[in-house]
Design an enzyme around this catalytic site. Structure first.
Site, PDB file in Angstrom:
ATOM      1  NE  ARG A  47      16.164  16.418   1.490  1.00 15.34           N
ATOM      2  CZ  ARG A  47      16.538  16.294  -0.087  1.00 15.34           C
ATOM      3  NH1 ARG A  47      15.912  15.652  -0.835  1.00 15.34           N
ATOM      4  NH2 ARG A  47      17.594  17.352  -0.166  1.00 15.34           N
ATOM      5  CG  ASP A  90      19.329  14.028  -2.298  1.00 10.37           C
ATOM      6  OD1 ASP A  90      18.274  13.762  -2.953  1.00 10.37           O
ATOM      7  OD2 ASP A  90      19.739  15.133  -2.489  1.00 10.37           O
ATOM      8  CG  HIS A 175      -4.338   0.078   4.152  1.00 13.37           C
ATOM      9  ND1 HIS A 175      -4.965   1.461   3.474  1.00 13.37           N
ATOM     10  CD2 HIS A 175      -4.890   0.282   5.107  1.00 13.37           C
ATOM     11  CE1 HIS A 175      -5.588   2.141   3.917  1.00 13.37           C
ATOM     12  NE2 HIS A 175      -5.915   1.585   5.143  1.00 13.37           N
ATOM     13  CG  HIS A 237      -8.764   2.247   0.082  1.00 14.65           C
ATOM     14  ND1 HIS A 237      -7.607   1.385  -0.077  1.00 14.65           N
ATOM     15  CD2 HIS A 237      -8.222   3.239   0.766  1.00 14.65           C
ATOM     16  CE1 HIS A 237      -6.486   2.280   0.455  1.00 14.65           C
ATOM     17  NE2 HIS A 237      -6.976   3.224   0.992  1.00 14.65           N
ATOM     18  CE  LYS A 335      -9.576  11.905   4.289  1.00 16.97           C
ATOM     19  NZ  LYS A 335      -9.150  10.893   4.705  1.00 16.97           N
TER      20      LYS A 335
HETATM   21  C1  BG6 Z   1      -5.873   5.872   3.005  1.00 21.46           C
HETATM   22  C2  BG6 Z   1      -6.193   7.201   2.714  1.00 21.46           C
HETATM   23  O1  BG6 Z   1      -5.271   5.126   2.058  1.00 21.46           O
HETATM   24  O2  BG6 Z   1      -6.726   5.247   3.675  1.00 21.46           O
HETATM   25  C3  BG6 Z   1      -6.486   8.162   3.884  1.00 21.46           C
HETATM   26  O3  BG6 Z   1      -5.004   7.919   1.909  1.00 21.46           O
HETATM   27  C4  BG6 Z   1      -7.528   7.407   4.922  1.00 21.46           C
HETATM   28  O4  BG6 Z   1      -7.130   9.306   3.607  1.00 21.46           O
HETATM   29  C5  BG6 Z   1      -6.895   5.901   5.037  1.00 21.46           C
HETATM   30  O5  BG6 Z   1      -7.738   7.966   5.802  1.00 21.46           O
HETATM   31  C6  BG6 Z   1      -8.282   5.013   5.604  1.00 21.46           C
HETATM   32  O6  BG6 Z   1      -7.795   3.883   5.909  1.00 21.46           O
HETATM   33  P1  BG6 Z   1      -8.226   3.197   7.131  1.00 21.46           P
HETATM   34  O7  BG6 Z   1      -7.546   1.630   7.205  1.00 21.46           O
HETATM   35  O8  BG6 Z   1      -8.368   4.103   8.452  1.00 21.46           O
HETATM   36  O9  BG6 Z   1      -9.952   2.742   6.849  1.00 21.46           O
END
Ligand code: BG6
Length: 487
Positions: A47, A90, A175, A237, A335
């Site tokens: 944006r 936008d 990821h 994950h 967390k």
């Molecule tokens: C993300 C989450 O997908 O993965 C985060 O949204 C989390 O909340 C993160 O902190 C953890 O990733 P990594 O690679 O640091 O273990």
């Protein structure tokens, strides 16, 4: 689509946190090693009003902040920035996409789009891209989470995307699949002959998967409070890790073979019924305490309002198929835990008979630990005899057979997950991306848990920051005579 590197990359959310911390540093890393296709251009869009020059300055600052000093090379940075341009957008304004397409230019040589956007904007973005000719056959799209918050919303997003991008041009990112040690699970299981014969309910007693973090809410209140640990970490994950541990051996290292096997695991997950939710799941929310060496506030203090979002979840899961019948998979993530750690612990069955018991020797079952981060190692805990003449009985002790991947591969650089994933997106390899049927099977299982929480009016229990979650998480395994590995 044949695997062919694209000539252009378009990054949505180009001024966001992910772009600064991960995407730009990853692209720079690939560029510096000569891995990006020659002439590949990178157009950032978001944006904010930037032009090429100001975005290049922004990108440079991000690299200075997030790329390790020993990887920064002035020449490489300058030549990287030449690839980079910017177009403000936008996302809700259909007219803006024409300007975006003018900026990107001819896409006949292939375009890869990296899209991370609020779920509410998907429809507008996909229509905009399509209308501006940025969704044709030569274009592939990478999608970053959150891709919905339950099965229905994820279907809606996937349907919207599918109107413009068929599955073979859609790359859903998790990821964790880009992490080196996660891929190493495949090498360990399918590149060695000695694990597979015991990798089943006859050989394995239980599996534990832990992803603990010391961070709290960070700057993500708007997203996180609407998501919670179950959706944020387990739905993607943790289930991916579970699938890599539990799946049958794929025939080939390719996108279809591997994803077929993972999808079967997700479809075999035993649904947790509402009446079992309180027994098989535990939720928590961090209170004040100390984590990662600092005194920290409670979740609700950080949020500055009351909330029933869980920042911790532990689950006893089952994979209902022949191989895993009766083997619990304990998952926990949270967390503000005592340490940052991602780990899989496979606990094997005890020996059928101990020949040492009459001489006082105590045995413990073998455990295989796959530590994904922060360190990378594989450890097999085995029994050994302590040296001595054994006049007072045989002393046996559990000792680790250690494979330190950090030490063994000390000479090779560990790439951040996004380097791998961005390169695969650019080159068109879908193996490490999540297919739609996987996502839907994951949500089906996750939704049933959440329904159980609602039906039982289960609210997260408070746990002190810096602890391993509510005590009920300990009871979840202890009830079965199992102790969480390494508390
Ligand atoms: C993300 C989450 O997908 O993965 C985060 O949204 C989390 O909340 C993160 O902190 C953890 O990733 P990594 O690679 O640091 O273990």
């Amino acid at each position: 689509m044949p695997r062919k590197p694209v000539g252009k990359l378009l990054l949505f959310g180009a001024t966001g946190d992910l772009a600064q911390r991960m995407l730009l540093p990853s692209l720079y890393g690939l560029h510096a090693d000569g891995l990006l296709p020659d002439g590949l251009t990178i157009t950032g869009t978001a944006r904010s009003e930037n032009d090429d020059a100001s975005y290049r300055a922004f990108a440079k600052t991000a690299l200075e902040k997030f790329v390790p000093k020993d990887r920064m090379d002035e020449k490489a940075v300058e030549s990287f920035l030449v690839r980079v341009g910017y177009q403000p957008l936008d996302a809700t304004d259909i007219d803006h996409y024409k300007q975006l397409s003018d900026k990107v230019g001819d896409v006949s040589g292939g375009l890869a789009i990296f899209l991370s956007t609020a779920p509410s904007l998907f429809e507008a973005v996909i229509r905009g891209l399509e209308g501006a000719g940025l969704a044709g056959e030569t274009v592939r799209i990478g999608l970053e989470k959150p891709l919905g918050y339950d099965l229905a919303s994820s279907r809606e997003i996937n349907d919207t995307v599918a109107t413009a991008f068929p599955e073979e041009r859609t790359f859903r990112i998790d990821h964790y699949l880009g992490k080196e040690t996660v891929q190493n699970i495949l090498a360990l299981r399918f590149g060695n002959s000695f694990f597979e014969p015991v990798w089943n309910a006859r050989g394995i007693d239980n599996v534990q998967i832990t992803i603990s973090e010391t961070v709290g809410l960070e700057e993500r209140a708007a997203y996180y409070d609407g998501a919670g640990a179950l959706r944020d970490m387990v739905a993607n994950h943790m289930l991916q890790l579970l699938a890599l541990v539990a799946m049958e051996p794929p025939a080939r290292f390719d996108g279809n073979a591997i994803r077929d096997e993972k999808a079967k695991v997700f479809r075999s997950l035993r649904q947790i019924k509402p009446e079992d939710a309180a027994r098989d799941t535990v939720t928590g929310q961090y209170g004040p305490g100390a984590s990662g060496g600092e005194i920290v506030r409670s979740y609700t203090d950080e949020l500055e309002k009351a909330s029933t979002t869980e920042t911790f979840v532990a689950i006893k899961a089952h994979v209902d198929n022949w191989r895993w019948q009766g083997v619990p998979f304990y998952l926990r993530t949270g967390k503000r835990m005592p340490t940052r750690r991602s780990e899989i612990a496979i606990q094997f069955k005890p020996v059928p008979h101990s020949m040492f018991s009459n001489r006082g020797g105590l045995l413990q079952p073998n455990v295989l630990i796959i530590r994904l981060q922060p360190e990378e190692y594989v450890q097999l805990l085995v029994m050994a005899k302590e040296p001595g003449l054994d006049r007072e009985g045989i002393r046996l002790r559990e000792v680790p057979l250690n494979l330190s991947l950090d030490a063994e591969f000390a000479g090779s650089r560990r790439r951040i997950a996004y380097e791998r994933l961005l390169l695969d997106l650019i080159e068109g390899d879908q193996t490490l991306f999540v297919r739609r049927d996987e996502v839907e099977a994951q949500w089906t299982w996750i939704d049933a848990i959440r329904e159980g929480w609602v039906a039982n009016d289960m609210k997260p229990k408070s746990y002190p920051s810096g602890s391993w979650g509510p005590s009920a998480a300990v009871a979840l395994t202890e009830r079965d005579g199992v102790t969480w590995q390494d508390d």
